[in-house]
Write a protein that holds these residues in place. Structure first.
Motif, PDB file in Angstrom:
ATOM      1  N   HIS A 173     -13.016  -5.166  -3.700  1.00  0.00           N
ATOM      2  CA  HIS A 173     -11.749  -4.526  -3.351  1.00  0.00           C
ATOM      3  C   HIS A 173     -11.849  -3.798  -2.020  1.00  0.00           C
ATOM      4  O   HIS A 173     -12.945  -3.495  -1.555  1.00  0.00           O
ATOM      5  CB  HIS A 173     -11.299  -3.568  -4.466  1.00  0.00           C
ATOM      6  N   PHE A 174     -10.698  -3.529  -1.445  1.00  0.00           N
ATOM      7  CA  PHE A 174     -10.670  -2.840  -0.162  1.00  0.00           C
ATOM      8  C   PHE A 174     -10.842  -1.345  -0.363  1.00  0.00           C
ATOM      9  O   PHE A 174     -10.793  -0.844  -1.489  1.00  0.00           O
ATOM     10  CB  PHE A 174      -9.339  -3.103   0.550  1.00  0.00           C
ATOM     11  N   LEU A 202       0.836  -1.204   0.000  1.00  0.00           N
ATOM     12  CA  LEU A 202       0.000   0.000   0.000  1.00  0.00           C
ATOM     13  C   LEU A 202       0.868   1.250   0.000  1.00  0.00           C
ATOM     14  O   LEU A 202       0.578   2.230  -0.674  1.00  0.00           O
ATOM     15  CB  LEU A 202      -0.923   0.001   1.226  1.00  0.00           C
ATOM     16  N   MET A 203       1.924   1.187   0.780  1.00  0.00           N
ATOM     17  CA  MET A 203       2.816   2.330   0.865  1.00  0.00           C
ATOM     18  C   MET A 203       3.570   2.545  -0.436  1.00  0.00           C
ATOM     19  O   MET A 203       3.609   3.645  -0.971  1.00  0.00           O
ATOM     20  CB  MET A 203       3.803   2.100   2.015  1.00  0.00           C
ATOM     21  N   ARG A 204       4.120   1.479  -0.969  1.00  0.00           N
ATOM     22  CA  ARG A 204       4.974   1.596  -2.145  1.00  0.00           C
ATOM     23  C   ARG A 204       4.186   1.950  -3.407  1.00  0.00           C
ATOM     24  O   ARG A 204       4.530   2.874  -4.132  1.00  0.00           O
ATOM     25  CB  ARG A 204       5.708   0.280  -2.372  1.00  0.00           C
ATOM     26  N   GLU A 205       3.131   1.195  -3.621  1.00  0.00           N
ATOM     27  CA  GLU A 205       2.396   1.361  -4.876  1.00  0.00           C
ATOM     28  C   GLU A 205       1.362   2.481  -4.817  1.00  0.00           C
ATOM     29  O   GLU A 205       1.025   3.077  -5.821  1.00  0.00           O
ATOM     30  CB  GLU A 205       1.687   0.044  -5.227  1.00  0.00           C
ATOM     31  N   HIS A 206       0.841   2.718  -3.613  1.00  0.00           N
ATOM     32  CA  HIS A 206      -0.262   3.669  -3.512  1.00  0.00           C
ATOM     33  C   HIS A 206       0.041   4.870  -2.627  1.00  0.00           C
ATOM     34  O   HIS A 206      -0.774   5.770  -2.494  1.00  0.00           O
ATOM     35  CB  HIS A 206      -1.513   2.957  -2.983  1.00  0.00           C
ATOM     36  N   LEU A 226      -9.495   0.623  -3.775  1.00  0.00           N
ATOM     37  CA  LEU A 226      -8.213   0.003  -4.058  1.00  0.00           C
ATOM     38  C   LEU A 226      -8.364  -1.028  -5.167  1.00  0.00           C
ATOM     39  O   LEU A 226      -8.427  -2.227  -4.907  1.00  0.00           O
ATOM     40  CB  LEU A 226      -7.666  -0.642  -2.785  1.00  0.00           C
ATOM     41  N   ASP A 227      -8.414  -0.530  -6.378  1.00  0.00           N
ATOM     42  CA  ASP A 227      -8.539  -1.428  -7.518  1.00  0.00           C
ATOM     43  C   ASP A 227      -7.174  -1.977  -7.862  1.00  0.00           C
ATOM     44  O   ASP A 227      -6.430  -1.389  -8.633  1.00  0.00           O
ATOM     45  CB  ASP A 227      -9.123  -0.675  -8.721  1.00  0.00           C
ATOM     46  N   CYS A 228      -6.869  -3.103  -7.313  1.00  0.00           N
ATOM     47  CA  CYS A 228      -5.492  -3.577  -7.404  1.00  0.00           C
ATOM     48  C   CYS A 228      -5.479  -5.059  -7.115  1.00  0.00           C
ATOM     49  O   CYS A 228      -6.197  -5.547  -6.254  1.00  0.00           O
ATOM     50  CB  CYS A 228      -4.658  -2.805  -6.388  1.00  0.00           C
TER      51      CYS A 228
END
Lengths: 141, 141
Positions: free
Chosen positions: B84-85, A110-114, B98-100
């Motif tokens: 998604h979250f 979450l930190m790195r990508e978002h 969080l579309d991932c």
DNA sequence: TTGCGTGCAAAGGTTTTGCATGGCA
DNA sequence: TGCCATGCAAAACCTTTGCACGCAA
């Protein structure tokens, strides 16, 4: 925080009771019923204590959608709850601590990508736990 | 559900307003302030509408710990929010979807390793979003 | 015209606050 | 002895409910 100057019976009884049931949540009403059997205690004091204990992060306050009321649960002080997620079963209401590398991995993702600095301690994952799944189906929506 | 027999100004205005701000949450008070500027609307009707919209899963009701009040947010009907979250920034209050793939991966991990059937739609991850992090620090605890 | 939806006001439940008393250090 | 914590009661707060009226169909 930590500003409880005096040691009093009501406060001790409340903490002791919550501490004895670390995996359960209680409404103020339930706590009042339990405690007032043993010691003299008023609801206002309960609210004051709980509010303070929440600030000190010794107790956590939840809002239950099913019961539509606020619940309180002991979470301890040595708890490393800030470093893992929590799973809350919507059927039985239990909260499990997710001590697992995947927790940290996901937080890092979450930190790195978002760029999102997730606070695990605050984040609760709702769902149905293994036990309740096995018991078959959903007791309550 | 879907039992709204009549089409009324108040109801339409409420839905339109929420729909226009799908990434924001509002208290009943805020909605009342916004809407009563334009149309005649009572709080009781707001509560009635919101309650009904929540049942129909067009609107979602959150409980904000920071503001200690209930917030309402449009989630639409076609939304795949169940898969998604959600990240909620504790500073600006925005909710991001969080579309991932990591979302799904993590959910699957929970199921496989922990037997926990997480309901993404209900689960909100609290933290600080990228924007607010850059702005430096925390406006509110 | 019919009957649902509305707004107002009152009721309901929960949480907070004011204040005098009692208990801890 | 001094001051904090307590309990009671009242207030504040949010949400729901009852009711008569108005508006959509």
């Amino acid at each position: 925080m930590q500003k409880n100057h005096y040691h009093t019976a009501g406060r001790d009884a409340l903490i002791a009771f919550l501490q004895k049931n670390p995996d359960r949540q209680f409404t103020v009403e339930e706590l009042y019923a339990q405690l007032s059997e043993r010691v003299s205690v008023g609801k206002s004091s309960l609210y004051r204590h709980l509010s303070e204990l929440c600030e000190a992060e010794i107790v956590r306050k939840f809002h239950s959608k099913e019961r539509d009321s606020n619940l309180y649960q002991y979470v301890g002080d040595e708890c490393d709850c800030k470093h893992h997620f929590h799973q809350k079963c919507t059927v039985c209401g239990r909260i499990n601590h997710l001590d697992c590398h995947a927790s940290a991995d996901f937080a890092e993702h979450l930190m790195r990508e978002h760029g999102f600095a997730v606070d695990c301690g605050q984040s609760v994952l709702y769902g149905v736990c293994a036990e309740c799944s096995e018991k078959g189906g959903r007791q309550n929506a």
